[in-house]
Design a protein around this motif. Structure first.
Motif, PDB file in Angstrom:
ATOM      1  N   LEU A  55       0.778  -1.091  -0.155  1.00  0.00           N
ATOM      2  CA  LEU A  55      -0.019   0.108  -0.001  1.00  0.00           C
ATOM      3  C   LEU A  55       0.873   1.408   0.090  1.00  0.00           C
ATOM      4  O   LEU A  55       0.495   2.282  -0.706  1.00  0.00           O
ATOM      5  CB  LEU A  55      -1.078   0.051   1.362  1.00  0.00           C
ATOM      6  CG  LEU A  55      -2.249  -0.657   1.187  1.00  0.00           C
ATOM      7  CD1 LEU A  55      -2.987  -0.718   2.620  1.00  0.00           C
ATOM      8  CD2 LEU A  55      -2.979   0.155   0.068  1.00  0.00           C
ATOM      9  N   GLY A  56       1.905   1.285   0.782  1.00  0.00           N
ATOM     10  CA  GLY A  56       2.692   2.297   0.950  1.00  0.00           C
ATOM     11  C   GLY A  56       3.412   2.831  -0.254  1.00  0.00           C
ATOM     12  O   GLY A  56       3.512   3.986  -0.703  1.00  0.00           O
ATOM     13  N   LEU A  57       3.960   1.872  -1.044  1.00  0.00           N
ATOM     14  CA  LEU A  57       4.411   2.182  -2.398  1.00  0.00           C
ATOM     15  C   LEU A  57       3.400   2.647  -3.456  1.00  0.00           C
ATOM     16  O   LEU A  57       3.841   3.725  -4.165  1.00  0.00           O
ATOM     17  CB  LEU A  57       5.357   0.843  -2.892  1.00  0.00           C
ATOM     18  CG  LEU A  57       6.055   1.198  -4.296  1.00  0.00           C
ATOM     19  CD1 LEU A  57       7.254   2.238  -3.996  1.00  0.00           C
ATOM     20  CD2 LEU A  57       6.585  -0.179  -4.924  1.00  0.00           C
ATOM     21  N   SER A  58       2.235   2.046  -3.466  1.00  0.00           N
ATOM     22  CA  SER A  58       1.164   2.585  -4.423  1.00  0.00           C
ATOM     23  C   SER A  58       0.852   3.876  -3.965  1.00  0.00           C
ATOM     24  O   SER A  58       0.321   4.318  -4.873  1.00  0.00           O
ATOM     25  CB  SER A  58       0.052   1.592  -4.315  1.00  0.00           C
ATOM     26  OG  SER A  58      -0.743   1.640  -2.922  1.00  0.00           O
ATOM     27  N   VAL A 101       1.282  -8.732  -3.575  1.00  0.00           N
ATOM     28  CA  VAL A 101       1.391  -9.259  -2.370  1.00  0.00           C
ATOM     29  C   VAL A 101       0.798 -10.474  -2.239  1.00  0.00           C
ATOM     30  O   VAL A 101      -0.458 -10.883  -2.303  1.00  0.00           O
ATOM     31  CB  VAL A 101       1.035  -8.253  -1.211  1.00  0.00           C
ATOM     32  CG1 VAL A 101      -0.417  -7.700  -1.212  1.00  0.00           C
ATOM     33  CG2 VAL A 101       1.593  -8.809   0.083  1.00  0.00           C
ATOM     34  N   VAL A 102       1.719 -11.681  -1.629  1.00  0.00           N
ATOM     35  CA  VAL A 102       1.151 -12.974  -1.423  1.00  0.00           C
ATOM     36  C   VAL A 102       1.203 -12.973  -0.079  1.00  0.00           C
ATOM     37  O   VAL A 102       2.315 -13.002   0.747  1.00  0.00           O
ATOM     38  CB  VAL A 102       2.209 -13.887  -2.253  1.00  0.00           C
ATOM     39  CG1 VAL A 102       1.663 -15.244  -1.986  1.00  0.00           C
ATOM     40  CG2 VAL A 102       2.007 -13.730  -3.860  1.00  0.00           C
ATOM     41  N   VAL A 150      -3.695 -13.717  -3.099  1.00  0.00           N
ATOM     42  CA  VAL A 150      -2.828 -12.756  -3.838  1.00  0.00           C
ATOM     43  C   VAL A 150      -3.943 -11.503  -3.812  1.00  0.00           C
ATOM     44  O   VAL A 150      -4.946 -11.535  -4.146  1.00  0.00           O
ATOM     45  CB  VAL A 150      -2.668 -13.245  -5.006  1.00  0.00           C
ATOM     46  CG1 VAL A 150      -1.855 -12.321  -6.082  1.00  0.00           C
ATOM     47  CG2 VAL A 150      -1.956 -14.532  -4.998  1.00  0.00           C
ATOM     48  N   ARG A 151      -3.072 -10.212  -3.483  1.00  0.00           N
ATOM     49  CA  ARG A 151      -3.866  -9.001  -3.608  1.00  0.00           C
ATOM     50  C   ARG A 151      -2.964  -8.212  -4.275  1.00  0.00           C
ATOM     51  O   ARG A 151      -1.863  -8.370  -4.438  1.00  0.00           O
ATOM     52  CB  ARG A 151      -4.233  -8.463  -2.149  1.00  0.00           C
ATOM     53  CG  ARG A 151      -5.078  -9.345  -1.366  1.00  0.00           C
ATOM     54  CD  ARG A 151      -5.140  -9.087   0.086  1.00  0.00           C
ATOM     55  NE  ARG A 151      -6.377  -8.081   0.086  1.00  0.00           N
ATOM     56  CZ  ARG A 151      -6.682  -7.437   1.407  1.00  0.00           C
ATOM     57  NH1 ARG A 151      -6.285  -7.938   2.403  1.00  0.00           N
ATOM     58  NH2 ARG A 151      -7.691  -6.600   1.328  1.00  0.00           N
ATOM     59  N   LEU A 152      -3.679  -7.009  -4.790  1.00  0.00           N
ATOM     60  CA  LEU A 152      -3.074  -5.836  -5.572  1.00  0.00           C
ATOM     61  C   LEU A 152      -3.182  -4.596  -5.087  1.00  0.00           C
ATOM     62  O   LEU A 152      -4.277  -4.340  -4.835  1.00  0.00           O
ATOM     63  CB  LEU A 152      -3.647  -6.052  -7.153  1.00  0.00           C
ATOM     64  CG  LEU A 152      -2.886  -4.934  -8.022  1.00  0.00           C
ATOM     65  CD1 LEU A 152      -1.674  -5.489  -8.364  1.00  0.00           C
ATOM     66  CD2 LEU A 152      -3.888  -5.107  -9.543  1.00  0.00           C
ATOM     67  N   ALA A 153      -2.101  -4.052  -4.662  1.00  0.00           N
ATOM     68  CA  ALA A 153      -2.321  -2.733  -4.451  1.00  0.00           C
ATOM     69  C   ALA A 153      -1.999  -1.540  -5.545  1.00  0.00           C
ATOM     70  O   ALA A 153      -1.168  -1.721  -6.300  1.00  0.00           O
ATOM     71  CB  ALA A 153      -1.303  -2.153  -3.410  1.00  0.00           C
ATOM     72  N   PRO A 189      -9.410  -6.998  -2.898  1.00  0.00           N
ATOM     73  CA  PRO A 189      -9.723  -8.235  -2.174  1.00  0.00           C
ATOM     74  C   PRO A 189      -8.768  -9.239  -2.885  1.00  0.00           C
ATOM     75  O   PRO A 189      -8.289  -9.008  -3.875  1.00  0.00           O
ATOM     76  CB  PRO A 189     -11.254  -8.447  -2.446  1.00  0.00           C
ATOM     77  CG  PRO A 189     -11.477  -7.507  -3.711  1.00  0.00           C
ATOM     78  CD  PRO A 189     -10.557  -6.408  -3.672  1.00  0.00           C
ATOM     79  N   PRO A 190      -8.848 -10.567  -2.235  1.00  0.00           N
ATOM     80  CA  PRO A 190      -8.106 -11.629  -2.893  1.00  0.00           C
ATOM     81  C   PRO A 190      -8.519 -11.950  -4.392  1.00  0.00           C
ATOM     82  O   PRO A 190      -9.947 -11.850  -4.725  1.00  0.00           O
ATOM     83  CB  PRO A 190      -8.303 -12.762  -1.869  1.00  0.00           C
ATOM     84  CG  PRO A 190      -8.544 -12.194  -0.583  1.00  0.00           C
ATOM     85  CD  PRO A 190      -9.251 -10.799  -0.978  1.00  0.00           C
TER      86      PRO A 190
END
Length: 237
Positions: free
Chosen positions: A190-193, A202-203, A210-213, A220-221
């Motif tokens: 989240l911080g980098l995004s 992130v896994v 697996v989630r995407l920021a 969500p997964p």
């Protein structure tokens, strides 16, 4: 004075220049800097136009000192823009590299190896790559699984992908303060995004999800197919 082809060429080149600069800064923290400068210049212009001598004098003198202050304060952003200008522009990620990434993520999730992977877009991530080990390696699923195998020296940090290649691993990303209840990897994603336009995968080592920021938000997964669709859309692969 007659309008000539040179005038047209001049207008087109200036337009292309400003458009290129806009593409470089949009989605980055430098965009806020540009907005602030535009507001500053507008106020300075109005002060001169209305004959506000004291305000004009203050703003004029502050501009000289402010230019040096901005160079110091926004040095990482300026360095990133120069890095972006000097780097050849190629495809964001090839289809082959994307499939290798997805295969690697699937294996990491299946084995519940915690992983943090950032995909660079317009915002250069060179300053974060410098905190880890610069690899400049061909991306492969086996390499990703090896990097994030528990106990290896680089598994706790993040990996950075640039145009389909593995730029660096073991990198430190800024932690988000917005979601303090999350684990360290999710906060780093989240911080980098929040400070760049990177897509950060992130896994979870607890659940294998697996989630995407993106843009300061955490999805969500995601299933492998949903992740593939989102990455293809974002990266134009």
């Amino acid at each position: 004075m007659a309008f000539t082809w040179r005038d047209l060429l001049d207008i087109l080149l200036v337009t292309a220049l400003f458009y290129s600069l806009w593409r470089l800064i949009v989605g980055t923290r430098a965009l806020n800097l540009v907005r602030g400068l535009l507001v500053y210049l507008l106020v300075w212009f109005l002060a001169n136009l209305l004959g506000l001598a004291t305000l004009s004098w203050i703003l004029g003198n502050a501009a000289t000192l402010g230019a040096f202050a901005l160079i110091v304060v926004f040095q990482p952003e300026l360095r990133g823009l120069l890095e972006r200008l000097g780097r050849p522009q190629g495809p964001r990620a090839t289809s082959l590299a994307l499939e290798e990434l997805l295969l690697g993520v699937a294996r990491l999730a299946e084995r519940r190896y915690g992983a943090l992977i950032a995909l660079e877009r317009r915002t250069p991530l060179g300053e974060y790559a410098a905190t880890g080990e610069v690899l400049e390696a061909r991306l492969s699923a086996r390499l990703l699984v090896t990097l994030f195998y528990p106990g290896t020296p680089l598994h706790d940090g993040g990996a950075i992908l640039r145009e389909g290649r593995l730029l660096a691993a073991g990198c430190l990303f800024p932690l988000s303060e917005a979601q303090v209840g999350l684990g360290t990897r999710h906060r780093a994603a989240l911080g980098l995004s929040e400070v760049s336009d990177a897509l950060v995968l992130v896994v979870s080592e607890e659940t294998g999800s697996v989630r995407l920021a993106e843009g300061g938000r955490l999805s969500p997964p995601l299933s492998l197919e949903a992740l593939r669709a989102r990455l293809k859309e974002a990266l134009h692969a």
